[in-house]
Enzyme design. Structure first.
Site, PDB file in Angstrom:
ATOM      1  CB  SER A 166      -0.973   0.012   1.181  1.00 29.03           C
ATOM      2  OG  SER A 166      -2.095  -0.792   0.903  1.00 29.03           O
ATOM      3  CE  LYS A 178      -4.784   1.841  -0.572  1.00 30.17           C
ATOM      4  NZ  LYS A 178      -4.120   0.525  -0.502  1.00 30.17           N
ATOM      5  CB  SER A 236      -4.613   1.543   3.662  1.00 28.63           C
ATOM      6  OG  SER A 236      -3.695   1.262   2.632  1.00 28.63           O
TER       7      SER A 236
END
Length: 399
Positions: free
Chosen positions: A63, A66, A123
């Site tokens: 993640s 992101k 997230s």
């Protein structure tokens, strides 16, 4: 019954060899995680490397991806392609993303601001993909745009295949490239960087806490992103500012949230000690060699950071704001905990799966937990799991 005498000599030798290999493979202990360990620490102002360990080795970013999706969103806000109050429509593809998620439905809309906050704090993969599709049309087109933009800001080793960081064999990055991205976010999108310090996000009467625990644990940390998939271990990019000096740290491959966070604290502490010594060499890698094998319990017994740590604020609210968890068992092998979480994650899509290593005397146990829940949701989930003949216990924020 047939005896070994019926096998020719070479056949018997080959048979015994294969058996030996299979037995030996079964006895090899499972690694603490599937991903390798990398780290880097930069002086954010000058770019000087204060510490590096396998900083150019390709890893799965999880993640941390992101961060790039948000960089692209901030680009679009700057040039007018997006507006914070603009509503974007959730596609079936975005709504179908695996957790972590906030539970978006096909055809539902949310503002760009909410999509950004969901990506930063929870997230949330569903909100992140919806944001990427609003910019690129499709997620695959957006991923190609991400890669091109990454090259433009100096991320020479990174390839993106999706917006969220969910597993994809072609999606790779390095600790150095992630530090470059964090530095670019600070430099090029300073007006939006404050999103990364958002402590919590409320959506549909639910409150999601930021996964970056260093926002509460370490004085001066004001962002930026955590990440986890099985193939990477626990990743973190953190930025901290003290006495007018800012450092950026990246850790890939932690064995648990606690081990990763404690390692980052050690790196930040040492970086602040060395940042004003321009003659100091890059920090030695000796202390990194055994990091990939430390458990969360071992990490928590390490000596505390020298700098003052910030005590978590509003602890009294913790029972109602998504810090609760359910534990479904503790296993001698991490793979067993991961297998159980894979089996049940669809039953509680809003929760965050976590395999946490803990020292249990002579052995290390791996706890299978679903985290990021409210007290009511955790209690309700446990009751349901028990009806399905699964072991379950509720874990409070201060357990």
């Amino acid at each position: 019954m047939y005896g070994f005498s019926r096998f020719p000599g070479r056949t018997l030798f080959a048979f015994v060899t294969i058996c030996f290999i299979l037995v030996a493979a079964a006895l090899i202990p499972a690694p603490a995680h599937a991903g390798g360990y990398s780290a880097i620490v930069l002086d954010a102002d000058t770019g000087r490397v204060l510490h590096a360990h396998e900083a150019d080795t390709l890893r799965y970013p999880a993640s941390l991806t992101k961060m790039m999706t948000l960089y692209m969103a901030f680009d679009a806000l700057k040039d007018g392609r997006l507006k914070l109050d603009q509503r974007i429509t959730v596609s079936a593809h975005a709504a179908g993303q695996a957790p972590s998620a906030i539970g978006l439905r096909p055809g539902q809309t949310l503002t760009v601001r909410d999509a950004i906050l969901a990506a930063v704090t929870k997230s949330a993969n569903d909100a992140t993909v919806a944001l990427g599709e609003a910019i690129g049309g499709t997620e695959s087109q957006f991923a190609a745009m991400m890669t091109r933009r990454a090259r433009e800001i100096g991320m020479s080793s990174t390839t993106f295949r999706n917006a969220s960081g969910l597993p994809n064999k072609g999606q790779k990055s390095t600790a150095r490239d992630m530090a470059t991205l964090a530095r670019a976010l600070l430099k090029n999108h300073s007006s939006h960087y404050a999103y990364f310090s958002t402590p919590e996000f409320e959506w549909n009467d639910r409150v999601f806490n930021n996964h970056n625990h260093l926002l509460k644990r370490y004085e001066g940390v004001d962002g930026i992103k955590t990440g986890y998939i099985r193939a990477s271990g626990f990743n973190l990019v953190a930025s901290a500012k003290r006495d007018g000096r800012r450092v950026i740290g990246v850790v890939f491959g932690g064995t648990s949230v606690t081990a990763r966070d404690n390692r980052m604290i050690e790196l930040l502490d040492t970086a602040f000690e060395k940042i004003d010594d321009t003659n100091a060499p890059v920090m030695a890698e000796k202390s990194d060699r055994h990091f990939a094998l430390i458990s969360s319990a071992e990490a928590t017994t390490a000596k505390p950071p020298k700098q003052k740590q910030v005590k978590p604020a509003a602890e009294a609210k913790a029972g109602n704001n998504g810090e609760w968890a359910v534990q479904l068992g503790a296993f001698k092998q991490a793979a067993s905990a991961e297998k159980l979480l894979d089996r049940v994650r669809g039953k509680l899509p809003a929760a965050e799966p976590l395999v946490d290593a803990v020292d249990a005397g002579k052995v290390t146990l791996y706890r299978a937990r679903l985290t990021g829940l409210s007290q009511a949701d955790a209690q309700s989930a446990c009751q349901r799991f028990k009806r399905e003949k699964l072991s379950c216990s509720v874990v409070s924020p201060d357990a």
